[in-house]
Design a protein around this motif. Structure first.
Motif, PDB file in Angstrom:
ATOM      1  N   GLY B  60       7.698   4.920   4.067  1.00  0.00           N
ATOM      2  CA  GLY B  60       8.332   3.707   4.570  1.00  0.00           C
ATOM      3  C   GLY B  60       9.785   4.008   4.913  1.00  0.00           C
ATOM      4  O   GLY B  60      10.121   5.117   5.331  1.00  0.00           O
ATOM      5  N   GLY B  81       8.181  -0.951   4.439  1.00  0.00           N
ATOM      6  CA  GLY B  81       7.072  -1.629   3.760  1.00  0.00           C
ATOM      7  C   GLY B  81       5.701  -1.396   4.349  1.00  0.00           C
ATOM      8  O   GLY B  81       4.717  -1.902   3.832  1.00  0.00           O
ATOM      9  N   ARG B  82       5.617  -0.626   5.434  1.00  0.00           N
ATOM     10  CA  ARG B  82       4.330  -0.551   6.140  1.00  0.00           C
ATOM     11  C   ARG B  82       3.611   0.787   5.975  1.00  0.00           C
ATOM     12  O   ARG B  82       2.710   1.100   6.740  1.00  0.00           O
ATOM     13  CB  ARG B  82       4.520  -0.825   7.632  1.00  0.00           C
ATOM     14  CG  ARG B  82       5.371  -2.008   7.977  1.00  0.00           C
ATOM     15  CD  ARG B  82       4.838  -3.310   7.419  1.00  0.00           C
ATOM     16  NE  ARG B  82       5.843  -4.358   7.556  1.00  0.00           N
ATOM     17  CZ  ARG B  82       5.919  -5.431   6.797  1.00  0.00           C
ATOM     18  NH1 ARG B  82       5.058  -5.625   5.814  1.00  0.00           N
ATOM     19  NH2 ARG B  82       6.857  -6.324   7.000  1.00  0.00           N
ATOM     20  N   GLY B 112       6.741  -4.739   1.283  1.00  0.00           N
ATOM     21  CA  GLY B 112       5.347  -4.285   1.426  1.00  0.00           C
ATOM     22  C   GLY B 112       4.438  -4.777   0.313  1.00  0.00           C
ATOM     23  O   GLY B 112       3.335  -4.264   0.140  1.00  0.00           O
ATOM     24  N   HIS B 115       0.807  -5.618   1.198  1.00  0.00           N
ATOM     25  CA  HIS B 115      -0.045  -4.463   1.489  1.00  0.00           C
ATOM     26  C   HIS B 115      -0.416  -3.727   0.193  1.00  0.00           C
ATOM     27  O   HIS B 115      -1.510  -3.215   0.053  1.00  0.00           O
ATOM     28  CB  HIS B 115       0.662  -3.489   2.438  1.00  0.00           C
ATOM     29  CG  HIS B 115       1.187  -4.136   3.680  1.00  0.00           C
ATOM     30  ND1 HIS B 115       0.411  -4.959   4.470  1.00  0.00           N
ATOM     31  CD2 HIS B 115       2.406  -4.097   4.270  1.00  0.00           C
ATOM     32  CE1 HIS B 115       1.137  -5.386   5.493  1.00  0.00           C
ATOM     33  NE2 HIS B 115       2.345  -4.887   5.388  1.00  0.00           N
TER      34      HIS B 115
END
Lengths: 630, 312
Positions: B60, B81-82, B112, B115
């Motif tokens: 990230g 965050g991805r 994140g 997720h």
């Protein structure tokens, strides 16, 4: 009554089988050799609430919904009765009848289910019937269905009645029912339909039909398809085997078709926690060398701006679908609008570049989908398809041969391990992912697991080896290279025929439009020319990169042009003026944003009033925005 | 030659292969705990037998995201965050690649967080390292989701009113099948846990305590650690969910007060990974999907052949 077309509207409550019945009906008409086109209108509600579908059928090609319609089959809304005294949504029982009368043409037919609908609840019903010379058939479809099967089968009874009145042979529908229905419900349905058919023949004189159905003869096999079907099949034919998404109307249609088919094709579908994740998953799969897609509608697409920029900076191929509906925010979930154009064109930070395609018809939606994957993977750039709720759900016939094409699993400039081992891809024993500077700006890539191809993909600015770097010269070189892709794509697209010119070449006036309004505009152009106004139309199906030269040539050839689009802020006209930098004084806008797509007559009226008579529109359904200058 | 001959290659891997031969060299601050993560990861990967070219490290944004620049493998430095959704799909597209995701406490537990919860729930077969230094480092010292209550920073000048997130409990509750905590100051343990995590078939979450000497001088990273798997004081069974939960609750209650407990808290070897589950229900191909695109003989199916009858 016009004998050259039937526009059959089936109205009732959501959840009463309106959609499936109309789809079968449309298919039967198509099989009998007619051209068909459906238009659906539904509320954001699952059970109950007024909904209708129109099926337009003609011997000639039909490109849009018509102006009004000529046959109403009004079923009762079985969910309209609220058991609570204080029904907060009011009494909706009469709606399938009351709500549909305004657009019913003079001399048209009304069939209503007298088992559920009471015309005395409809204001001035009898007067209106007389005034408009409507032919009314009150038939207790509900009891008929109940006696021989289940109440819900009254839609089948309604189809039987329709066939009796219009002369459509029952066999065509029966054949379809045999294909589509499980044995258990097939027999009662067939019986109900036949009983209804016979009943009409016994009680009414239908030998000289009030509305007759034309006969048609296709010259080849036709398929009944929606825009969503076409996009999904285009993706599958281009080798897309990975989709990630989050449900949102109307994008859900593409997502559903893909999810139901990918597992059998050895592909993967993922329903994930949100749209940021959805687009990020598509990027992750694409990074590994798999053809992947995601998509959403306006509100969900808003979340995708972030991964969109990542795909651009890392040069990861990415295909996103944006199925527009009326906004802002959640807007009107089940109503079409073309107001996400600027959203799709400009979302994401920085000088970010993308390709945006906007198919105008079901057939083109298939092309656009295939083309989107080709461009995304050839140029390693995010490519988007925007379309809207209208195109996503409308069904029309498309020649079967249109879909019988070679599949394509090519993932573009991706090196093999043999190629990776060679100069110039590898310098100093390392693969330089972003180095090779072809004219079109594309640098060949490798994928994880390949020997000799390891590299870092990063959303930060990076040097040819993939390392983060902020050196000014490197920045400019990389930025220029990424920007150069667009020029190459523009040159590619020029040969694609994505711009549809329609009408006499030497016409005096022009109409400029994009997306789902194409067919409606073309129908309006035909009528205007028949009426002695010389008009041609240009539908622009590639919005980024914008086809500046073609649009300029078109506008140079006319005295004045009307830009037709479904939004309140003339976004497509704004884009055209921005890209051309000229012609502003030539362009005025005809806008509609009440949740319904244009009817051809509205465009005819708008064009005549504005361009020919230089007047103002009487109603508030549509709106003019005058020419703006440059 | 296979399209992916780096995968499954059996050879001795030297940890130095993971060191980029050219610039950049790590630009973390002197004394940063992130050096410890890098070091232990470089030690663990060869132990697992993974070469740089069959490894994909997805990161990230933040100091943790720089890990990608200093560990030479296939890498994807994503956005704040991805890392997890990108990593998840990468693993689904080619399960033969070793996929490691990494992020910071702000990145992983803050922006994140959604997720994190869902990747744990689905039990994707990957390793997820969260650099937990209880602070936002690269944006210059703001309060993070793991900062203690009352923590003062420029953006929370009166002290944070928020109770810190409980990463281990959250992970376990969400469904991770391997939950551990380690610390940069204990590289031997870190290397052992990383190895176990990579060998684990399912979602392995490691809360990796990394000291931030620049912005978080008084944080717990400086107290001694106890290894719960080694210490005689902690007699528990890491395959027992209830015991793991109890221990997590205890340590997360007192993380900011006294003893810091590290080690493998929970391990569920029975639960099939998401990939296996998906294969079982017929929603995932047996062969890596990615391979198909490099197979010149593969016959792509046309939509026409399959679906067209439905539309006639």
């Amino acid at each position: 009554m016009s004998a050259d077309e039937l526009i059959w509207r089936i109205a009732g409550g959501s959840g009463d089988g309106i959609a499936s019945t109309s789809q079968n009906f449309a298919k039967a008409l198509m099989r009998s050799g007619l051209h068909v086109f459906t238009h659906r209108h539904y509320p954001s509600r699952i059970r109950g609430g007024h909904t209708y579908v129109e099926v337009r059928a003609s011997a000639d090609p039909v490109k849009s919904r018509g102006d009004g319609y000529n046959f109403l089959l009004a079923l009762g809304d079985s969910f309209a009765r609220n058991p609570q005294e204080e029904a907060y949504y009011g009494n909706e029982e009469a709606k399938p009848l009351a709500e549909n009368l305004d657009e019913l043409r003079e001399g048209g037919v009304i069939v209503y289910d007298s088992g559920l609908l009471d015309p005395s609840e409809v204001p001035n019903f009898d007067e209106r019937v007389e005034e408009n010379n409507w032919h009314v058939y009150d038939i207790d479809l509900r009891s008929l269905a109940r006696e021989q099967g289940r109440e819900v089968m009254r839609n089948t009874a309604g189809v039987g009645v329709t066939c009796a009145i219009t002369g459509i042979p029952l066999e065509a529908i029966e054949e379809l029912m045999r294909d589509a229905m499980p044995e258990k419900i097939l027999e009662p349905n067939v019986e109900i339909m036949e009983t209804a058919y016979d009943l009409v023949h016994e009680e009414y004189d239908v030998d000289a039909p009030d509305v007759s159905v034309p006969t048609g003869d296709h010259d080849e096999d036709q398929l009944l398809m929606s825009g969503s079907d076409a996009i999904a099949y285009g993706a599958i034919d281009e080798g897309c085997r990975f989709i990630a998404g989050y449900p949102m109307t109307p994008w859900t249609e593409v997502f559903t078709i893909m999810s139901q088919n990918l597992p059998e094709l050895g592909g993967i579908s993922e329903q994930v926690e949100d749209e940021i994740a959805a687009a990020a998953l598509a990027i992750g799969a694409s990074h590994m060398g798999v053809k992947a897609m995601s998509g959403s509608s306006g509100g969900g697409f808003a979340l995708m701006g972030e991964p969109l920029g990542l795909a651009e900076m890392t040069e990861t191929p990415l295909v996103l679908i944006e199925a527009m509906r009326a906004g802002p925010s959640t807007g009107m979930p089940t109503k079409p609008e073309q107001a996400d154009l600027e959203h799709v064109l400009y979302t994401s930070q920085g000088d970010s570049q993308r390709v945006v395609l906007a198919p105008g018809t079901v057939a083109e939606a298939y092309e656009a989908s295939r083309r989107a994957f080709q461009l995304a993977y050839e140029y390693q750039i995010p490519t988007m398809i925007i379309y809207d709720q209208k195109l996503s759900g409308e069904l029309t016939n498309v020649p079967a041969s249109h879909f019988d094409r070679e599949p394509n699993g090519d993932i573009g400039m991706t090196l093999t391990e043999e190629e990776l081992a060679d100069q110039p891809h590898t310098a100093d024993g390392k693969f330089h992912r972003f180095q090779h500077d072809g004219e079109d700006g594309v640098s060949p890539r490798s994928v994880p697991g390949q020997k000799g191809g390891r590299f870092l993909a990063t959303g930060n600015e990076h040097n040819p080896a993939g390392h983060i770097e902020e050196d000014p010269d490197n920045r400019v070189a990389q930025m220029n290279r990424r920007q150069r892709k667009l020029d190459a794509i523009r040159a590619d697209l020029d040969d694609d025929g994505l711009l549809i010119e329609y009408g006499p070449e030497d016409a005096e006036y022009g109409i400029l439009t994009f997306g789902s309004q194409q067919g409606t505009v073309e129908e309006a152009v035909d009528r205007l020319n028949e009426n002695g106004t010389s008009v041609k139309a240009l539908t622009v199906a590639e919005l980024a990169p914008y086809p500046v030269e073609t649009v300029r040539a078109f506008l140079d050839s006319v005295e004045e042009a009307l830009v037709v689009e479904m939004n309140a802020s003339a976004q497509f006209r704004g884009l055209t003026q921005k890209e051309l930098g000229t012609h502003g004084e030539l362009l005025s806008s005809l806008l509609k944003y009440n949740g319904n797509p244009f009817e051809p007559a509205e465009i005819v009226e708008g064009f005549t009033t504005k361009i020919v008579d230089d007047g103002e529109l009487p109603g508030n359904e549509t709106k003019f925005v005058p020419a703006a200058g440059d | 030659m296979s399209a992916f001959s780096a995968i499954g290659e059996e050879r001795e891997v030297d940890r130095n292969e993971y060191t980029p031969e050219i610039e950049p060299q790590p630009t973390w601050c002197p004394g940063c705990g992130d050096f410890g993560v890098l070091k232990s990861l470089k030690g663990a990967l060869p132990e697992v037998g993974r070469t740089p070219e069959e490894t994909l490290l997805v990161t990230g944004i933040g100091c943790s995201g720089k890990l990608n620049s200093y560990l030479d493998s296939y890498g994807f430095h994503t956005i704040h965050g991805r890392s997890l959704p990108v990593a998840r799909a990468a693993k689904l597209a080619n399960p033969d690649v070793e996929v490691i995701a990494a992020g910071g406490d702000g990145d992983g537990y803050g922006i994140g967080g959604n997720h994190f919860m869902h990747t744990a729930r689905e039990n994707h077969d990957m390793t997820y390292i969260v650099f937990n230094n209880e602070i936002f480092g690269l944006t210059k010292g703001q309060t993070s989701p793991t900062s203690p209550k009352g923590h003062k920073s420029k953006t929370q000048p009166h002290g944070s009113a928020k109770t810190p997130i409980r990463p281990l409990s959250l992970s376990l509750t969400s469904g991770a099948s391997f939950v551990a905590r380690t610390a940069a100051v204990n590289p031997n343990q870190a290397q052992r846990i990383l190895k176990e995590a990579m060998e684990h078939d399912g979602f392995a979450h490691i809360d990796f305590l990394t000291q931030c000497p620049t912005w978080n001088k008084d944080a717990k990273q400086y107290v001694p650690y106890t290894d719960i798997n080694e210490s005689e004081d902690y007699d528990f069974d890491p395959t027992n969910r209830a015991e793991a939960q109890e221990l997590m609750r205890e340590t997360e209650d007192k993380l900011y007060e006294g003893e810091v407990l590290t080690g493998v808290y929970y391990r569920d070897e029975e639960r099939p990974s998401y990939q296996e589950e998906k294969q079982q229900i017929g929603e995932m191909p047996d062969e890596p999907l990615a391979e198909r695109y490099f197979d010149d003989d593969y016959e792509w199916e046309r939509s026409y052949d399959r679906f067209i009858d439905n539309h006639k």
